[in-house]
Design a protein around this motif. Structure first.
Motif, PDB file in Angstrom:
ATOM      1  N   ALA A   1      -1.347   4.289  16.234  1.00  0.00           N
ATOM      2  CA  ALA A   1      -2.236   5.155  17.217  1.00  0.00           C
ATOM      3  C   ALA A   1      -2.073   6.511  16.762  1.00  0.00           C
ATOM      4  CB  ALA A   1      -2.039   4.756  18.535  1.00  0.00           C
ATOM      5  N   ALA A   2      -1.010   6.963  16.726  1.00  0.00           N
ATOM      6  CA  ALA A   2      -0.719   8.536  16.423  1.00  0.00           C
ATOM      7  C   ALA A   2      -1.150   8.750  15.149  1.00  0.00           C
ATOM      8  CB  ALA A   2       0.937   8.682  16.663  1.00  0.00           C
ATOM      9  N   LEU A   3      -0.817   7.871  14.005  1.00  0.00           N
ATOM     10  CA  LEU A   3      -1.270   8.128  12.652  1.00  0.00           C
ATOM     11  C   LEU A   3      -2.885   8.002  12.511  1.00  0.00           C
ATOM     12  CD1 LEU A   3      -0.399   8.409   9.628  1.00  0.00           C
ATOM     13  CD2 LEU A   3      -0.176   6.006   9.580  1.00  0.00           C
ATOM     14  N   GLY A   4      -3.384   7.326  13.516  1.00  0.00           N
ATOM     15  CA  GLY A   4      -4.772   7.108  13.435  1.00  0.00           C
ATOM     16  C   GLY A   4      -5.352   6.019  12.465  1.00  0.00           C
ATOM     17  N   ARG A   5      -4.347   5.208  12.054  1.00  0.00           N
ATOM     18  CA  ARG A   5      -4.417   4.042  11.098  1.00  0.00           C
ATOM     19  C   ARG A   5      -3.343   3.046  11.063  1.00  0.00           C
ATOM     20  NH1 ARG A   5      -4.967   5.067   5.041  1.00  0.00           N
ATOM     21  NH2 ARG A   5      -3.771   3.154   5.025  1.00  0.00           N
ATOM     22  N   ARG A   6      -3.497   2.042  10.490  1.00  0.00           N
ATOM     23  CA  ARG A   6      -2.358   1.299   9.869  1.00  0.00           C
ATOM     24  C   ARG A   6      -1.710   1.954   8.725  1.00  0.00           C
ATOM     25  NH1 ARG A   6      -1.183  -2.042   6.085  1.00  0.00           N
ATOM     26  NH2 ARG A   6       0.423  -4.044   6.563  1.00  0.00           N
ATOM     27  N   PRO A   7      -0.194   2.335   8.834  1.00  0.00           N
ATOM     28  CA  PRO A   7       0.306   2.841   7.751  1.00  0.00           C
ATOM     29  C   PRO A   7      -0.044   2.189   6.362  1.00  0.00           C
ATOM     30  CG  PRO A   7       1.847   2.126   9.137  1.00  0.00           C
ATOM     31  CD  PRO A   7       0.616   1.861   9.875  1.00  0.00           C
ATOM     32  N   ALA A   8      -0.201   3.088   5.280  1.00  0.00           N
ATOM     33  CA  ALA A   8      -0.565   2.525   4.216  1.00  0.00           C
ATOM     34  C   ALA A   8       0.736   1.540   3.553  1.00  0.00           C
ATOM     35  CB  ALA A   8      -0.989   3.407   3.117  1.00  0.00           C
ATOM     36  N   GLY A   9       1.896   1.860   3.986  1.00  0.00           N
ATOM     37  CA  GLY A   9       3.031   1.488   3.553  1.00  0.00           C
ATOM     38  C   GLY A   9       3.479   1.908   1.962  1.00  0.00           C
ATOM     39  N   ALA A  10       4.022   1.243   1.162  1.00  0.00           N
ATOM     40  CA  ALA A  10       4.617   1.509  -0.217  1.00  0.00           C
ATOM     41  C   ALA A  10       3.459   2.159  -0.882  1.00  0.00           C
ATOM     42  CB  ALA A  10       5.189   0.373  -0.834  1.00  0.00           C
ATOM     43  N   ARG A  11       3.738   3.152  -1.640  1.00  0.00           N
ATOM     44  CA  ARG A  11       2.884   3.782  -2.542  1.00  0.00           C
ATOM     45  C   ARG A  11       3.465   3.857  -4.063  1.00  0.00           C
ATOM     46  NH1 ARG A  11      -1.607   6.574  -0.731  1.00  0.00           N
ATOM     47  NH2 ARG A  11      -2.065   6.448  -2.893  1.00  0.00           N
ATOM     48  N   PRO A  12       3.519   2.689  -4.660  1.00  0.00           N
ATOM     49  CA  PRO A  12       4.130   2.690  -6.013  1.00  0.00           C
ATOM     50  C   PRO A  12       3.365   3.763  -7.058  1.00  0.00           C
ATOM     51  CG  PRO A  12       3.322   0.711  -5.429  1.00  0.00           C
ATOM     52  CD  PRO A  12       3.256   1.496  -4.292  1.00  0.00           C
TER      53      PRO A  12
END
Ligand code: HGY
Ligand code: MN
Ligand code: MN
Ligand code: MN
Length: 411
Positions: free
Chosen positions: A174-185
């Motif tokens: 909610a604070a980020l405003g989205r589901r975190p994307a997670g790993a960014r290889p």
């Protein structure tokens, strides 16, 4: 090669001008410490400052979908650039409650000023140079340290991160405003190295008389949530023999943590506690404490926590209370890239020193060649308003970081 003879005066003044812009942001008038929690107004203000700094330098800005910001000098490529990949520097903006001014922001300010020094010396990036602002490094709002860099590196499940809540029950997502994307290889694979500058959280540099040092290792460390459950009852009418008071088991455990750590040359702290119902005239139903434990060797840390769990469980049985221990985060020992570290120590003629403090560099070290630079802290105190660093030492840190970036990424 950037000359060593960068005059102190102008660089110190540029540092001080930058620093004065940030100093009031999130500073608590009462304690003089900082309240800069992820996505709260002070930290959002610092994010705006980051974007302004990048824009003022014509640096491309990217975000990774986890709350981390990146500004690029040179085109940020994607895909696997291997050892010729981009060189990333930077740190974090967030603070512990009433923390010091330098822990985190110093690494970001120094990165922008180091790039200015390189440009002023007529240098250009042979490899992209990135400045990172990693979110929630302290875990001060959502409880897991290095949350942003762990997400970026795939070291935490994005659904677990998304569901983490702050004291008001707001989730990270909610604070980020989205589901975190997670790993960014795609981004991580493009990195050829990470070098983080940080204020020293100790007095080693002050004791050897060096303004800048190079990190050799980060102690293994972790956080455990200790939930002591008993029976709420009246503070006045309940006979002592009839109580199942979790505060007793908690108090015993805090003392035992201190003793077991001292026995092993390790560090153990219980700095955060929650009491329910938290009333003067009620025996608590539950006391929750958070253990922060660290040791130079992983075996020592494991042994410390195991011994503490055993002793606390025995005491719980005696008190008629229950104890649940939940590991919230664990950081294995971090051995920085020895070649890179040795190269930087030689380049800067700076001492190498271990630290028991965690850093985003500790997470990145598992994925790309990583090093850290420390700037002298005359008080040696950190996670406190008493944290300090002199302007001349900070300027020396900027100069050192510029030397490192020149060595690793410029022509
Ligand atoms: O807790 C630490 O060691 C770091 O300052 N986040
Ligand atoms: Mn810190
Ligand atoms: Mn830090
Ligand atoms: Mn009453």
């Amino acid at each position: 090669m950037l000359s060593h003879s960068v005059e102190e005066g102008p660089l110190v003044n540029r540092f001080r001008a930058c620093w004065d812009e940030l100093a009031p942001v999130g500073r608590d008038a009462g304690s003089g410490g900082y309240l800069r929690y992820a996505f709260t107004p002070p930290e959002l203000r610092l994010r705006d400052w980051f974007r302004d700094q990048a824009a003022a330098r014509g640096m491309a800005l990217t975000e990774d979908g986890n709350g981390n910001l990146f500004a690029w000098w040179g085109d940020p490529g994607t895909g696997d650039a291997g050892s010729d990949g981009a060189i990333l520097t930077g740190s974090h903006f967030d603070s512990v409650p009433h923390g010091g001014a330098y822990d985190g922001p110093l690494g970001i300010v120094s990165a922008f000023l180091a790039i200015d020094e390189l440009r002023a010396a007529g240098m250009a990036p042979a490899r992209p140079v990135g400045v990172a602002a990693f979110v929630e490094e302290e875990g001060g709002r959502f409880g897991v340290p290095c949350l942003g860099s762990r997400l970026f590196a795939g070291a935490i499940d994005p659904d677990r991160a998304a569901a983490l809540t702050d004291a008001a029950g707001t989730t990270f997502a909610a604070a980020l405003g989205r589901r975190p994307a997670g790993a960014r290889p795609d981004l991580l694979g493009n990195l050829g190295g990470y070098v983080e500058l940080h204020v020293e959280q100790g007095r080693a540099l002050a004791e050897v008389g060096a303004p800048v040092g190079v990190a050799s290792a980060i102690w293994p460390h972790g956080r455990w949530r200790l939930e002591f459950t008993g029976e709420a009852n009246h503070a006045g009418t309940t006979r002592m023999a009839d109580r199942r008071d979790p505060m007793l088991t908690y108090a015993f455990t805090v003392l035992a943590a201190n003793k077991e750590a001292r026995l092993r040359g390790a560090h153990a702290t219980v700095g955060r506690v929650r009491v329910e119902p938290n009333a003067t005239n009620a025996i608590p139903s539950r006391v929750t404490g958070w253990l922060d434990a660290r040791a130079a060797e992983p075996e020592t840390l494991t042994e410390l926590v195991a011994a503490l769990r055993t002793k606390a469980a025995e005491r719980a049985r005696r008190d008629g209370t229950e104890l649940v221990v939940v590991e919230e985060s664990a950081t294995p020992p971090v051995a920085f890239d020895t070649d890179l570290g040795a190269r930087l120590a030689r380049l800067l003629a700076a001492p190498a020193l271990p630290t028991a403090a965690g850093h985003d560099a500790g997470v990145l070290a598992g994925h790309v060649p990583t090093a850290m630079l420390f700037v002298r802290n005359p008080t040696g105190v950190s996670h406190s308003p008493a944290e300090a660093a002199g302007d001349a030492d900070c300027a020396a840190g900027v100069r050192a970081l510029a030397e490192v970036l020149a060595e690793l990424a410029c022509r």
